[in-house]
Design a protein around this motif. Structure first.
Motif, PDB file in Angstrom:
ATOM      1  N   GLY A   1       0.826  -1.194   0.000  1.00  0.00           N
ATOM      2  CA  GLY A   1       0.000   0.000   0.000  1.00  0.00           C
ATOM      3  C   GLY A   1       0.865   1.251   0.000  1.00  0.00           C
ATOM      4  N   LYS A   2       0.638   2.121   1.005  1.00  0.00           N
ATOM      5  CA  LYS A   2       1.354   3.395   1.086  1.00  0.00           C
ATOM      6  C   LYS A   2       2.441   3.398   2.146  1.00  0.00           C
ATOM      7  CE  LYS A   2      -2.892   5.904   0.053  1.00  0.00           C
ATOM      8  NZ  LYS A   2      -3.817   6.896   0.625  1.00  0.00           N
ATOM      9  N   GLY A   3       2.971   2.245   2.462  1.00  0.00           N
ATOM     10  CA  GLY A   3       4.007   2.215   3.489  1.00  0.00           C
ATOM     11  C   GLY A   3       4.618   0.833   3.627  1.00  0.00           C
ATOM     12  N   ARG A   4       5.108   0.587   4.823  1.00  0.00           N
ATOM     13  CA  ARG A   4       5.763  -0.691   5.122  1.00  0.00           C
ATOM     14  C   ARG A   4       5.243  -1.161   6.471  1.00  0.00           C
ATOM     15  NH1 ARG A   4      11.550   0.556   5.392  1.00  0.00           N
ATOM     16  NH2 ARG A   4      11.134   0.850   7.570  1.00  0.00           N
ATOM     17  N   CYS A   5       4.533  -2.273   6.449  1.00  0.00           N
ATOM     18  CA  CYS A   5       3.968  -2.758   7.711  1.00  0.00           C
ATOM     19  C   CYS A   5       4.953  -3.698   8.396  1.00  0.00           C
ATOM     20  CB  CYS A   5       2.623  -3.417   7.498  1.00  0.00           C
ATOM     21  SG  CYS A   5       2.675  -4.928   6.570  1.00  0.00           S
ATOM     22  N   ASP A   6       4.736  -3.889   9.697  1.00  0.00           N
ATOM     23  CA  ASP A   6       5.678  -4.666  10.491  1.00  0.00           C
ATOM     24  C   ASP A   6       5.625  -6.155  10.169  1.00  0.00           C
ATOM     25  OD1 ASP A   6       6.783  -2.434  11.742  1.00  0.00           O
ATOM     26  OD2 ASP A   6       5.256  -2.440  13.299  1.00  0.00           O
ATOM     27  N   ILE A   7       4.496  -6.797  10.450  1.00  0.00           N
ATOM     28  CA  ILE A   7       4.387  -8.238  10.179  1.00  0.00           C
ATOM     29  C   ILE A   7       3.042  -8.533   9.522  1.00  0.00           C
ATOM     30  CG2 ILE A   7       4.244 -10.558  11.180  1.00  0.00           C
ATOM     31  CD1 ILE A   7       6.005  -9.608  13.470  1.00  0.00           C
ATOM     32  N   VAL A   8       3.100  -9.319   8.466  1.00  0.00           N
ATOM     33  CA  VAL A   8       1.887  -9.841   7.833  1.00  0.00           C
ATOM     34  C   VAL A   8       1.952 -11.355   7.938  1.00  0.00           C
ATOM     35  CG1 VAL A   8       0.606 -10.121   5.677  1.00  0.00           C
ATOM     36  CG2 VAL A   8       1.677  -7.930   6.205  1.00  0.00           C
ATOM     37  N   LEU A   9       0.874 -11.934   8.426  1.00  0.00           N
ATOM     38  CA  LEU A   9       0.706 -13.383   8.418  1.00  0.00           C
ATOM     39  C   LEU A   9      -0.340 -13.663   7.346  1.00  0.00           C
ATOM     40  CD1 LEU A   9       0.570 -14.017  12.278  1.00  0.00           C
ATOM     41  CD2 LEU A   9       2.552 -14.239  10.756  1.00  0.00           C
ATOM     42  N   LYS A  10       0.138 -13.971   6.167  1.00  0.00           N
ATOM     43  CA  LYS A  10      -0.744 -14.175   5.016  1.00  0.00           C
ATOM     44  C   LYS A  10      -1.136 -15.637   4.936  1.00  0.00           C
ATOM     45  CE  LYS A  10      -1.120 -13.094   0.121  1.00  0.00           C
ATOM     46  NZ  LYS A  10      -0.422 -12.553  -1.049  1.00  0.00           N
ATOM     47  N   ALA A  11      -2.436 -15.887   5.045  1.00  0.00           N
ATOM     48  CA  ALA A  11      -2.952 -17.259   5.052  1.00  0.00           C
ATOM     49  C   ALA A  11      -2.577 -17.987   3.773  1.00  0.00           C
ATOM     50  CB  ALA A  11      -4.468 -17.237   5.225  1.00  0.00           C
ATOM     51  N   ARG A  12      -2.151 -19.221   3.938  1.00  0.00           N
ATOM     52  CA  ARG A  12      -1.796 -20.048   2.781  1.00  0.00           C
ATOM     53  C   ARG A  12      -3.036 -20.697   2.157  1.00  0.00           C
ATOM     54  NH1 ARG A  12       3.648 -20.485   2.164  1.00  0.00           N
ATOM     55  NH2 ARG A  12       4.950 -20.182   4.000  1.00  0.00           N
ATOM     56  N   LYS A  13      -4.129 -20.791   2.941  1.00  0.00           N
ATOM     57  CA  LYS A  13      -5.374 -21.384   2.448  1.00  0.00           C
ATOM     58  C   LYS A  13      -6.449 -20.310   2.412  1.00  0.00           C
ATOM     59  CE  LYS A  13      -4.221 -25.846   4.445  1.00  0.00           C
ATOM     60  NZ  LYS A  13      -4.535 -26.801   5.520  1.00  0.00           N
ATOM     61  N   GLU A  14      -7.317 -20.403   1.425  1.00  0.00           N
ATOM     62  CA  GLU A  14      -8.352 -19.385   1.210  1.00  0.00           C
ATOM     63  C   GLU A  14      -9.320 -19.240   2.387  1.00  0.00           C
ATOM     64  OE1 GLU A  14     -10.406 -19.403  -2.511  1.00  0.00           O
ATOM     65  OE2 GLU A  14      -8.590 -19.961  -3.594  1.00  0.00           O
ATOM     66  N   ASN A  15      -9.592 -20.304   3.096  1.00  0.00           N
ATOM     67  CA  ASN A  15     -10.584 -20.241   4.175  1.00  0.00           C
ATOM     68  C   ASN A  15      -9.996 -19.760   5.507  1.00  0.00           C
ATOM     69  OD1 ASN A  15      -9.061 -22.548   4.572  1.00  0.00           O
ATOM     70  ND2 ASN A  15     -10.787 -23.750   5.350  1.00  0.00           N
ATOM     71  N   GLN A  16      -8.696 -19.481   5.534  1.00  0.00           N
ATOM     72  CA  GLN A  16      -8.060 -18.999   6.761  1.00  0.00           C
ATOM     73  C   GLN A  16      -8.041 -17.475   6.791  1.00  0.00           C
ATOM     74  OE1 GLN A  16      -4.231 -21.071   6.355  1.00  0.00           O
ATOM     75  NE2 GLN A  16      -4.621 -21.913   8.392  1.00  0.00           N
ATOM     76  N   ILE A  17      -7.894 -16.951   7.990  1.00  0.00           N
ATOM     77  CA  ILE A  17      -7.797 -15.510   8.198  1.00  0.00           C
ATOM     78  C   ILE A  17      -6.335 -15.096   8.115  1.00  0.00           C
ATOM     79  CG2 ILE A  17      -8.162 -13.664   9.886  1.00  0.00           C
ATOM     80  CD1 ILE A  17     -10.487 -15.341  10.988  1.00  0.00           C
ATOM     81  N   SER A  18      -6.089 -13.951   7.495  1.00  0.00           N
ATOM     82  CA  SER A  18      -4.750 -13.348   7.491  1.00  0.00           C
ATOM     83  C   SER A  18      -4.698 -12.282   8.570  1.00  0.00           C
ATOM     84  CB  SER A  18      -4.460 -12.707   6.130  1.00  0.00           C
ATOM     85  OG  SER A  18      -4.368 -13.692   5.128  1.00  0.00           O
ATOM     86  N   TYR A  19      -3.485 -11.944   9.014  1.00  0.00           N
ATOM     87  CA  TYR A  19      -3.293 -10.969  10.084  1.00  0.00           C
ATOM     88  C   TYR A  19      -2.262  -9.936   9.672  1.00  0.00           C
ATOM     89  CZ  TYR A  19      -5.500 -14.694  12.722  1.00  0.00           C
ATOM     90  OH  TYR A  19      -6.365 -15.667  13.151  1.00  0.00           O
ATOM     91  N   ILE A  20      -2.527  -8.697  10.038  1.00  0.00           N
ATOM     92  CA  ILE A  20      -1.545  -7.634   9.870  1.00  0.00           C
ATOM     93  C   ILE A  20      -1.261  -7.086  11.256  1.00  0.00           C
ATOM     94  CG2 ILE A  20      -1.041  -5.383   8.868  1.00  0.00           C
ATOM     95  CD1 ILE A  20      -2.941  -6.100   6.579  1.00  0.00           C
TER      96      ILE A  20
END
Length: 160
Positions: free
Chosen positions: A85-104
């Protein structure tokens, strides 16, 4: 692969001097969307793991939790300090499966004991949204703002 991951988890817990059950419980609470349980376990780890002298700035907390996130590598792509986006976030936990939740996750550190950590945590989540750190993530996302002062933490948790 699971045997290697289990050994890596044991090694991480041993190296960080944290009980594997504490990490398991903390990340289990995260995945089950149990904000207070996650906060309680994270707070407990802050009280027992790092030295007061290790917690000097935002990066201290970021690196500590990033190391612990290695436990999640099977289910999440772990991204640290990457532009989005418009910056640099600290940690992203990007879900490997579509039905899981991702976290920023975004970290802040107060230099003054008079700082309202709850308010700082809220503004941290606003930063995630304003800077659009979620641009490259689809599906459900939880924004987590972690505001610290020494061994104290407040968490703002918002679902997209």
């Amino acid at each position: 692969n699971q045997e290697v991951q289990q050994e890596f988890q044991k090694l991480t817990a041993h190296y960080l001097k944290v009980a594997g059950t504490d990490l398991f419980t903390m990340f289990s609470a995260l995945k089950r969307r149990k904000k207070e349980d996650f906060k309680d376990k994270y707070q407990r780890i802050l009280l027992t793991l790092p030295s007061y002298h290790d917690l000097k700035d935002e990066n201290s907390y970021h690196m500590m939790l990033l190391g612990m996130c290695a436990w999640l590598c099977h289910d999440y792509k772990i991204i640290s300090n990457r532009e989005a986006g418009k910056g640099r976030c600290d940690i992203v936990l990007k879900a490997r499966k579509e039905n899981q939740i991702s976290y920023i996750l975004e970290f802040k550190y107060a230099k003054d004991s008079n700082t309202d950590l709850k308010e700082l945590a809220k503004t941290t989540v606003e930063q995630i949204k304003d800077r659009k750190y979620d641009t490259e993530i689809s599906g459900k996302i939880i924004y987590i703002g972690l505001a610290h002062y020494q061994k104290n933490v407040e968490i703002e948790w918002q679902e997209k």
